[in-house]
Scaffold this motif. Structure first.
Motif, PDB file in Angstrom:
ATOM      1  N   MET A 128       0.809  -1.211   0.000  1.00 32.71           N
ATOM      2  CA  MET A 128       0.000   0.000   0.000  1.00 32.71           C
ATOM      3  C   MET A 128       0.849   1.271   0.000  1.00 32.71           C
ATOM      4  SD  MET A 128      -3.025  -0.926  -0.291  1.00 32.71           S
ATOM      5  CE  MET A 128      -3.965   0.545   0.099  1.00 32.71           C
ATOM      6  N   MET A 129       2.169   1.104  -0.078  1.00 34.79           N
ATOM      7  CA  MET A 129       3.027   2.279   0.011  1.00 34.79           C
ATOM      8  C   MET A 129       2.751   3.275  -1.106  1.00 34.79           C
ATOM      9  SD  MET A 129       6.546   0.637   1.445  1.00 34.79           S
ATOM     10  CE  MET A 129       7.540   1.363   0.206  1.00 34.79           C
ATOM     11  N   VAL A 130       2.712   2.782  -2.328  1.00 38.61           N
ATOM     12  CA  VAL A 130       2.524   3.696  -3.460  1.00 38.61           C
ATOM     13  C   VAL A 130       1.149   4.366  -3.401  1.00 38.61           C
ATOM     14  CG1 VAL A 130       2.427   3.872  -5.966  1.00 38.61           C
ATOM     15  CG2 VAL A 130       4.190   2.484  -4.860  1.00 38.61           C
ATOM     16  N   PRO A 131       0.078   3.595  -3.214  1.00 38.14           N
ATOM     17  CA  PRO A 131      -1.230   4.272  -3.102  1.00 38.14           C
ATOM     18  C   PRO A 131      -1.249   5.303  -1.979  1.00 38.14           C
ATOM     19  CG  PRO A 131      -1.522   1.888  -3.182  1.00 38.14           C
ATOM     20  CD  PRO A 131      -0.054   2.138  -3.156  1.00 38.14           C
ATOM     21  N   ALA A 132      -0.610   4.986  -0.861  1.00 41.73           N
ATOM     22  CA  ALA A 132      -0.634   5.916   0.268  1.00 41.73           C
ATOM     23  C   ALA A 132       0.079   7.211  -0.092  1.00 41.73           C
ATOM     24  CB  ALA A 132       0.004   5.272   1.495  1.00 41.73           C
ATOM     25  N   VAL A 133       1.262   7.057  -0.707  1.00 47.32           N
ATOM     26  CA  VAL A 133       2.017   8.262  -1.074  1.00 47.32           C
ATOM     27  C   VAL A 133       1.207   9.097  -2.055  1.00 47.32           C
ATOM     28  CG1 VAL A 133       4.053   9.083  -2.295  1.00 47.32           C
ATOM     29  CG2 VAL A 133       4.269   7.261  -0.596  1.00 47.32           C
ATOM     30  N   LEU A 134       0.613   8.426  -3.035  1.00 48.29           N
ATOM     31  CA  LEU A 134      -0.178   9.164  -4.031  1.00 48.29           C
ATOM     32  C   LEU A 134      -1.359   9.861  -3.368  1.00 48.29           C
ATOM     33  CD1 LEU A 134      -0.099   6.735  -7.082  1.00 48.29           C
ATOM     34  CD2 LEU A 134       1.211   8.842  -6.697  1.00 48.29           C
ATOM     35  N   ALA A 135      -2.020   9.141  -2.470  1.00 43.96           N
ATOM     36  CA  ALA A 135      -3.192   9.727  -1.822  1.00 43.96           C
ATOM     37  C   ALA A 135      -2.799  10.966  -1.027  1.00 43.96           C
ATOM     38  CB  ALA A 135      -3.846   8.702  -0.898  1.00 43.96           C
ATOM     39  N   VAL A 136      -1.679  10.861  -0.322  1.00 49.52           N
ATOM     40  CA  VAL A 136      -1.250  11.987   0.510  1.00 49.52           C
ATOM     41  C   VAL A 136      -0.857  13.178  -0.355  1.00 49.52           C
ATOM     42  CG1 VAL A 136       0.630  12.749   1.980  1.00 49.52           C
ATOM     43  CG2 VAL A 136      -0.606  10.670   2.543  1.00 49.52           C
ATOM     44  N   LEU A 137      -0.145  12.904  -1.444  1.00 49.53           N
ATOM     45  CA  LEU A 137       0.241  14.015  -2.305  1.00 49.53           C
ATOM     46  C   LEU A 137      -0.995  14.638  -2.941  1.00 49.53           C
ATOM     47  CD1 LEU A 137       3.529  12.685  -3.931  1.00 49.53           C
ATOM     48  CD2 LEU A 137       3.243  14.261  -2.017  1.00 49.53           C
ATOM     49  N   LEU A 138      -1.961  13.798  -3.282  1.00 49.05           N
ATOM     50  CA  LEU A 138      -3.202  14.322  -3.838  1.00 49.05           C
ATOM     51  C   LEU A 138      -3.886  15.230  -2.812  1.00 49.05           C
ATOM     52  CD1 LEU A 138      -5.245  14.261  -6.184  1.00 49.05           C
ATOM     53  CD2 LEU A 138      -6.440  12.461  -4.933  1.00 49.05           C
ATOM     54  N   MET A 139      -3.883  14.771  -1.577  1.00 45.87           N
ATOM     55  CA  MET A 139      -4.487  15.579  -0.519  1.00 45.87           C
ATOM     56  C   MET A 139      -3.778  16.928  -0.426  1.00 45.87           C
ATOM     57  SD  MET A 139      -5.017  14.579   3.463  1.00 45.87           S
ATOM     58  CE  MET A 139      -3.293  14.498   3.872  1.00 45.87           C
ATOM     59  N   GLY A 140      -2.441  16.883  -0.491  1.00 50.49           N
ATOM     60  CA  GLY A 140      -1.680  18.128  -0.448  1.00 50.49           C
ATOM     61  C   GLY A 140      -2.075  19.043  -1.593  1.00 50.49           C
ATOM     62  N   ALA A 141      -2.193  18.465  -2.772  1.00 49.90           N
ATOM     63  CA  ALA A 141      -2.539  19.275  -3.941  1.00 49.90           C
ATOM     64  C   ALA A 141      -3.918  19.904  -3.757  1.00 49.90           C
ATOM     65  CB  ALA A 141      -2.500  18.414  -5.199  1.00 49.90           C
TER      66      ALA A 141
END
Ligand SMILES: Nc1ncnc2c1ncn2[C@@H]1O[C@H](COP(=O)(O)OP(=O)(O)OP(=O)(O)O)[C@@H](O)[C@H]1O
Ligand SMILES: Nc1ncnc2c1ncn2[C@@H]1O[C@H](COP(=O)(O)OP(=O)(O)OP(=O)(O)O)[C@@H](O)[C@H]1O
Ligand SMILES: [Mg+2]
Ligand SMILES: [Mg+2]
Lengths: 502, 326, 354, 333
Positions: B99-112
């Motif tokens: 789940m590392m990649v989905p988590a990183v993507l989700a967090v960056l999306l949240m930041g955006a």
């Protein structure tokens, strides 16, 4: 028959409280210089800002290359080939010359800014003015003198390779030689088929450059000429009446009294060896080019940018002030040239603006509406007397027209009855009637014994309103003229083309 | 040739060297104290790495904050965004390396998304940036707290490589920060967008008149700022193994990142400054921390001095300016 | 892994421990321990004098201030300790990790004591430290068995049980209980609350609200006032006692009789309790546990066995019967009475007493 | 519920369209909130209900009334929360459980507040450090100082003589039954600060320097002096708030945390213009009452804390958006 590069039809534009443009039409053809004339505040800059997308128009149409366009952002105008040299500098002082010239459209290579190319290109553009040697592309703009900044401003527009170039008072800060270079450049651009809109207050430039002339007055087209008429014709169209009764009568010798201010060998970083006297009852005009040091002188007397050497006396007492508050206490008042930045407290009421100095000099815990200098009622009366037009004096001053704002600031000083009142650009952005009002007001003040120092870039105004004219150049006083001198003589002294004896 | 104006001599711009001077001073004090206490161990390259390693999260956040301040804005929501990013990432990963990649993507999306909202509030609704981002901070905090309790989780060991891994003897996180700084520098120095940030920060009207889409530039700067905060949140999740909802606020990353940027010579009103000043500011903060630890200053005295140092460092530049501040 | 703050097995274990008998000298609970498992420390044996390094999560509340004072005083009892190096993380996990790094790199420490800011976050740093020197952890734990020992009192369930059972025993069935908590999400506090809720449910008490006060007196008082405006409160259960007096004042200022209340061992609460004589209990999270790591450290460095890998110590509560023993109007209001510090050097001045 | 509150803020502004005499919308919002509180808890109309509310709101209201001075002058004062902490902790140390010391401890705390304000003002005026940074530094320093002074936790109780201002209710008053001293303090301080801001030269000059410092300077306004006074008033109001808070709730070290942002929020809800030039003392007090009313209401409806944060954030933003909108409609650019 060639079609116009740009055509503006029935343009209207209002600002809160001001109808700046009322159905103005204007066009410019490729390869011509179309001069736009008009008094301060006639709406010239506003018209051009609509053309360039800075302002959105309220009504009318802008046609570019035969197509109706509604620019909502300057970028669209730039893309449509319209470049503007703005009257107020639009440079970023902290950035370099090259960065300013290519603001928002830096040359890139592989997506990255190509600093080398940018500097080279900037140098090439600057070379068009013969100033490449004087202005290095990587100098920070804040380190340049005013004239060089003006050149950068021009270079910025020229480098766009636009189809239409608007020049809003481009020579205001340039000396004669630099002006000639600019005129040569205008000729070159013209030959290349560029349409040039040229705004200026100098008749000489209109005669020298223009193919057609349009005169604006109070936001309306006052006259349109397909040739270049006599300067007198243009002036009449601009002012709309005889200039004679526009200004108040000059001071009679009896009215001129004691020496109020005497400055001897004073100077500072920007001023060299200044000596002159001002007498009660006289209006002394200070002429000179932009950056000649007139404002610097006014600010030095006022203690804002103090003298570092020499002697100053006010009514016989030493008066080298180091801050405005002391100067004001001693009886000096100053109406700043940039009303918005230095004069007005925009969110406050008209009456608050009038009372500002009175309050500043009174005890902090004192009643706001009853200062020792003026009460709120007295201020209201004063504002009435000055014919300040406002819905109510408790309304925000922001909504008032420039002339009325200016009068409110005058009221600020009148309440204190100063010995010396300095007006910087007293009629900037003010309509004809208000202008005449200000001139008469100045004269009335002088008659009551106030010495008046008037700094103005509007030469006719200096000639018309002042009793005496001092000319500055490069931080020095270079000439003194009595009333009635010709515009040409003053200009020559100001530009230093010819030595003039005092 | 006739020059009608007095030419102003190019001033020696003290401000340009001020961050370096401040950094040198901090370094000198550090060395002096280490020597006088006989702790030569603290003068080795490893010690230097460990000093730099102290402020990775602050550094990452400050890089983003530099963009926000340069463009003439400010971001008070970073601390809460850091907490949210750490919590969300560890909740999504929940120990599962897949789940590392989905988590990183989700967090960056949240930041955006947060950055975009900040930008929209500031440019479209013309809300003062302090208020807009403060409001956003409260909203994030509320959302975070309302999900709290349902969030647990921890990051998988593999993800801890970000915070604890080493390459060629250098911590991975330090390398990431260094790359981020270089990227930020490159963007500010070599791209049109970077140039536009300075222009918009310097004078929004001038920038607009020159054809720059100012709203977009402000928006993009805020997105960068928020993305950096999210990255800092990811780093902290990796370093702390799990995300706690007060991680950002307990580190005071909002105010500290602003302080660091300003100490680095970027002016609060925007348009002037740069990333290297921020780097100097971050290192100064780490050094101050290390000096205090070395000298055994107690926590409260430390705070007192930290407050004074922040003001003194900013005064060091500001006192020479003629600008009236408030 | 999902965090679980409501673990019936742990609940039962701690409930049992509360009534069990601890090993070690009577009257010195800071050296007492449950169970008989010992950690062998021969490998750490070292000649004195010792430098003890302490990475502290912070001294950002009165409990930690009292504890930290205890620890410094305890050091004075051990001549073989040359220096106590104290690094304060100011409540930041991130900083504490760096601090531990610095301490290890400094190379001066004979032993490292860690009071972790949070459990999970400090685990990697502690693991790293274990590889270099003996480590003792206290208060909150870490998710690794590598430290020589982990010193702590019975635990959060125990606290919740002591307070919850008192309320359940004192209040009639169906009584209105208001639960006042500090913040959500802190492990020890969550377990206190879950234990109490379990008991309230069993005994059929009516929990009328669960509010977070952030440890703020003013907020606490406001919350209680608001509840009182809407109805009656029979008992107040708190997960920490710092704001107990504020909660009581809300009753006083509304002109109502004081409720059944659970507090903690802060002096201000004990004084009020003694003066007003309401029904109360003060479970403790004893600050004497701050003495133990120093004692343990010295033992470890001397190669003597210590209870390990966990050193669980008693967690007494103060009741109406034992109240007089702990009330002391010479001590500051937020002094934690269960400090075991009365015989330590510089008492009471170092603790702010007179 | 949230939507309703926000909606009522909009309605009056929209209906008037800038014609009728301008009443700050914050007063309508406050009224609406009080009605909502009464609906959700009828006991609120009892004296204990609304008096408790006012008593609780008094510290924040006083703080906002002081903060507005700095905001109008164009700055921020982030140090007020730490001044509150310092006041409570410092008083507990100085009082040292001695009730008779109250008479001199309170003046000493005001002297400390005065010093803090003067330093803030000097740093901003002469060192030209932006107030955001200057008062942030002050906040950090004072927090450390408060802890240093007390070695980490309060050293004494606050005796009833000290707590009189924040805790005592004057009983037996006809009609309202009782009157909290804190409310009395709020009324007195509020009137003083109102008079100073809206009736004296100082108030007009504060508006001027916040509106356009350069113009004010050119008109002879003693910028530095006026600015220093603004910071001093803010600090003194923080000391007052500290005395009330310490009185209301007793000694603790967490008191004051976060109050700086709440005070600024209250001013903004009261229509103050950040970066200066516009603001009113009564509206800021109303802003503080509004904020407290929101919290009370959310408490009564039983909404959890997270929702409260979100609501506060949304209200903050909406308040500013509405103010901007109102201003743009009224004219100006
Ligand atoms: N942004 C603005 N807001 C309000 N009023 C404005 C604005 N810009 C211009 N005006 C007003 O519009 C009128 C026309 O101004 P404009 O600048 O176009 O005059 P101008 O002909 O360029 O004068 P000048 O010769 O002094 O440059 C003036 O009354 C001015 O005060
Ligand atoms: N090259 C310069 N160096 C320092 N200050 C400058 C320079 N150019 C302008 N200024 C400052 O900017 C302000 C306005 O400049 P501006 O050139 O309009 O005024 P000035 O020098 O008085 O000339 P003018 O004769 O046109 O009034 C003045 O306060 C002046 O001190
Ligand atoms: Mg113009
Ligand atoms: Mg000029």
């Amino acid at each position: 028959m060639i079609s116009p590069a740009i055509e503006m039809r029935g343009i209207t534009k209002s600002f809160p409280g001001v109808k700046a443009l009322k159905s103005v039409s204007f066009s410019a053809y490729p390869g011509e210089v179309h001069a736009l004339a008009g008094e301060n505040g006639a709406g010239k800059s506003t018209l051009m800002k609509i053309l360039s997308g800075v302002y959105r128009l309220d009504g009318g149409a802008v046609v570019v290359g035969g197509e109706e366009r509604h620019f909502s952002h300057p970028l669209e105008a730039i893309r449509a080939g319209i470049a503007v040299i703005y009257q107020e500098f639009s440079l970023l002082p902290e950035r370099t010359v090259a960065q300013n010239i290519f603001l928002g459209r830096e040359p890139t290579r592989l997506g990255l800014i190509d600093h080398k190319a940018m500097n080279a290109e900037a140098r090439r553009v600057l070379a068009l003015f013969g100033s490449a040697h004087r202005i290095e592309p990587d100098t920070v703009v804040a380190d340049l003198d005013v004239a060089s900044q003006q050149l950068v401003e021009i270079a910025k527009a020229v480098s766009l390779d636009a189809k239409v170039i608007v020049m809003d008072e481009p020579t205001a800060a340039l000396n004669e030689a630099e002006c000639e270079v600019l005129f040569g450049l205008v000729d070159t651009l013209k030959k290349r088929g560029v349409a040039i809109v040229y705004i200026t207050h100098r008749m000489r430039e209109i005669t020298r450059l223009a193919d057609r002339v349009t005169v604006l007055k109070d936001g309306e087209t006052a006259a349109s000429f397909d040739h270049v008429p006599e300067p007198d014709t243009i002036v009449r169209a601009m002012v709309g009446r005889d200039i004679g009764d526009f200004y108040a009568a000059p001071a009679t010798p009896q009215e001129i009294g004691e020496v109020v201010l005497s400055v001897r060998h004073a100077g500072n970083e920007r001023l060299k060896d200044i000596s002159f006297e001002l007498r009660a009852g006289e209006i002394v005009g200070f002429a000179g080019l932009q950056g000649a040091g007139r404002v610097a002188l006014a600010q030095a007397i006022f203690g804002f940018a103090p003298f570092t050497e020499g002697e100053v006396e006010l009514a016989g007492k030493p008066a080298r002030f180091t801050n405005p508050r002391d100067a004001i206490r001693a009886g000096i008042g100053l109406l700043p040239g940039d009303r918005k930045a230095e004069g007005l407290v925009l969110m406050q009421s008209v009456s608050d603006n009038g009372l500002l100095t009175a309050r500043a000099l009174s005890g902090l815990a004192g009643k706001a509406d009853a200062t020792p200098f003026a009460s709120a009622e007295e201020m209201d009366k004063l504002l009435h007397e000055l014919d300040v037009r406002a819905g109510s004096f408790s309304q925000e001053i922001k909504a008032l027209s420039g002339g009325n704002q200016q009068k409110a600031i005058v009221a600020r000083w009148l309440a204190l009855a100063p010995r010396l009142l300095i007006f910087i650009e007293p009629t900037r952005g003010i309509d004809v009637n208000a202008k005449a009002g200000i001139y008469h007001l100045m004269r009335d003040l002088a008659r009551k014994g106030t010495a008046i120092m008037m700094v103005s870039s509007d030469l006719p105004e200096v000639l018309g309103a002042a009793d005496r004219i001092l000319v500055m150049r490069a931080g020095e006083l270079v000439a003194a003229f009595p009333r009635g001198v010709s515009e040409a003589d003053v200009m020559l002294a100001a530009t230093g083309e010819e030595a003039v004896a005092a | 040739m006739n020059t009608a104006t007095l030419t102003k001599r190019p001033a020696w711009r003290m401000e340009r060297y001020a961050p370096a001077l401040l950094l040198a001073a901090a370094l000198a004090i550090y060395i002096a104290i280490a020597l006088s206490l006989g702790h030569t161990r603290f003068l080795t390259p490893e010690a230097a790495v460990s000093i730099l390693n102290r402020s990775i999260a602050l550094g990452i956040t400050a890089v983003g904050q530099t963009f926000a301040i340069l463009v003439g804005s400010i971001d008070l929501s970073v601390a809460h965004l850091i907490s949210a990013s750490a919590v969300v990432s560890s909740a999504i990963m929940n120990g599962d390396p897949a789940m590392m990649v989905p988590a990183v993507l989700a967090v960056l999306l949240m930041g955006a998304v947060v950055g975009t909202l900040n930008g929209l509030l500031i440019t479209k609704l013309e809300v003062n940036p302090l208020i807009a981002t403060l409001g956003m901070a409260l909203i994030i905090q509320g959302c975070l707290a309302s999900f709290h309790g349902r969030f647990g989780g921890s990051v998988p060991d593999a993800f801890q490589y970000f915070a604890y891994g080493e390459v060629l003897g250098l911590p991975v996180s330090l390398i990431v920060l260094a790359l981020l700084v270089l990227a930020a520098w490159a963007v500010l120095r070599f791209t049109r967008f970077g140039s536009n940030i300075y222009s918009v920060g310097g004078n929004r009207d001038t920038a607009r008149a020159a054809g720059i889409k100012t709203a977009r530039v402000v928006m993009a700067s805020h997105i960068i700022c928020s993305l950096c905060a999210s990255l800092a949140g990811l780093y902290l999740a990796s370093r702390l193994k799990s995300g706690s909802p007060w991680i950002g606020t307990e580190g005071a990353y909002d105010l500290e990142s602003i302080a660091v940027v300003v100490i680095g010579g970027t002016i609060l009103s925007g348009g002037k400054g740069g990333i290297w000043g921020t780097v100097a500011g971050v290192i100064i903060f780490s050094l101050i921390d290390s000096i205090f630890n070395l000298a055994g200053v107690d926590a409260f005295a430390k705070q007192v001095m930290r407050g004074i140092i922040i003001v003194a460092a900013v005064a060091f530049y500001a006192v020479r300016s003629k600008r009236i501040v408030a | 892994q999902q965090l679980n703050f409501d673990d019936p097995a742990e609940f039962a274990r701690q409930r049992e421990m509360l009534t069990a008998k601890a090993n070690g000298p009577e009257g010195e609970p800071w050296v007492q321990y449950y169970g008989d498992q010992m950690a062998d420390t021969a490998q750490y044996k070292k000649e004195g004098p010792y430098t003890i390094c302490f990475s502290n999560a912070g001294v950002n509340n009165a409990w930690r201030v009292t504890g930290w004072t205890n620890m410094q005083a305890e050091v004075k009892l051990h001549p073989e300790i040359k220096e106590l190096i104290h690094v304060d993380a100011e409540g930041s996990d991130d900083k504490q990790i760096s601090d531990i790094d610095d301490l290890i790199n400094g190379g001066k420490c004979s032993v490292l004591i860690v009071s972790p800011n949070t459990t999970a976050a400090l685990t990697p740093a502690v693991e790293k430290a274990c590889a270099k020197l003996p480590v003792i952890v206290f208060d909150r734990g870490v998710n690794t068995k590598c430290p020589v020992t982990f010193i702590h009192p019975v635990g959060g369930y125990g606290f919740g049980i002591q307070a919850g059972e008192f309320v359940a025993a004192t209040a009639p069935a169906g009584a209105h209980v208001l639960m006042l908590r500090i913040v959500p999400g802190v492990d020890v506090l969550e377990t206190r609350a879950s234990a109490a809720k379990r008991i309230f449910k069993e005994k059929g008490l009516n929990v009328i609200g669960e509010e977070f006060t952030e440890g703020d007196n003013a907020k606490t008082k406001s919350i209680v006032e608001d509840y009182l405006q809407r109805g009656s409160i029979d008992a107040i259960w708190m997960d920490a006692g710092a704001t107990a007096v504020a909660a009581l004042e809300a009753f006083e200022d509304s002109g109502l009789p004081l409720p059944i209340i659970t507090g903690e061992d802060q002096q201000d609460f004990l004084m009020k309790w003694k003066a007003e004589g309401f029904k109360a209990i003060a479970p403790t999270y004893p600050t004497y546990q701050w003495r133990t790591p120093i004692i343990a450290a010295v033992k470890v460095l001397k190669g003597e066995a210590v209870p390990g890998p966990e050193w669980v110590m008693p967690q007494p509560s103060i009741t109406a019967e034992t109240l007089d023993q702990y009330v002391n109007d010479k001590m500051p209001p937020l002094h934690h009475a269960m400090c075991g510090c009365e015989k330590l050097p510089d008492y009471p001045a170092a603790w702010g007493g007179q | 519920m949230i939507q309703e509150t926000v909606g009522s803020a909009k309605a009056p502004g929209a209906a008037r369209g800038g014609r009728l005499p301008k009443i700050n919308p914050v007063f309508f919002v406050l009224a609406a909130l009080l009605v909502a509180i009464t609906l959700s808890n009828p006991n609120f109309v009892e004296p204990t209900g609304y008096m408790n509310f006012l008593k609780r709101a008094a510290p924040l209201a006083i703080l906002a009334a002081g903060q507005i001075y700095v905001i109008v002058s164009g700055g921020f004062d982030l140090s007020v929360g730490s001044v509150i902490t310092l006041t409570v902790v410092g008083s507990s140390v100085l009082l040292n459980n001695n009730a008779d010391a109250t008479w001199w401890v309170i003046p000493v705390m005001y002297a400390v507040g005065l010093a803090v304000g003067v330093v803030n003002g000097l740093v901003v005026s002469y060192l030209r450090v932006p107030s955001l940074i200057a008062t942030l530094g002050m906040m950090i320093t004072l927090n450390g100082a408060a802890f240093m002074w007390s070695s980490g936790s309060p050293r004494g109780y606050l005796p009833e003589t000290f707590r009189f201002f924040g805790r005592t209710n004057i009983q037996g008053i006809p009609l309202i039954q009782f009157l909290p001293v804190a409310l009395l303090v709020l009324i007195v301080v509020g009137l003083c600060l109102f008079w100073l801001m809206h009736r004296t030269n100082l108030g007009r000059l504060l508006h001027a320097i916040g509106d356009n410092p350069r113009a004010a300077q050119m008109s002879g306004v003693p910028l530095e002096r006026v600015r220093i006074i603004a910071f001093v008033i803010s600090s003194l109001s923080a000391v007052t708030a500290g005395i009330l808070l310490g009185g209301f709730a007793g000694v603790s070290t967490d008191v004051g945390v976060g109050y700086e942002l709440q005070a600024i929020t209250a001013c903004v809800i009261g229509g103050a213009q950040l970066l200066g030039g516009r603001g009113s003392v009564p509206a800021s007090i109303a802003g503080a009452l509004t904020l407290t009313a929101i919290f009370t209401l959310l408490n009564f409806i039983g909404l959890p804390k997270p929702v409260r944060d979100v609501v506060q954030g949304v209200i903050l933003i909406v308040a500013v958006v509405l103010a901007t909108y109102r201003r743009n409609r009224a004219g100006g650019t």
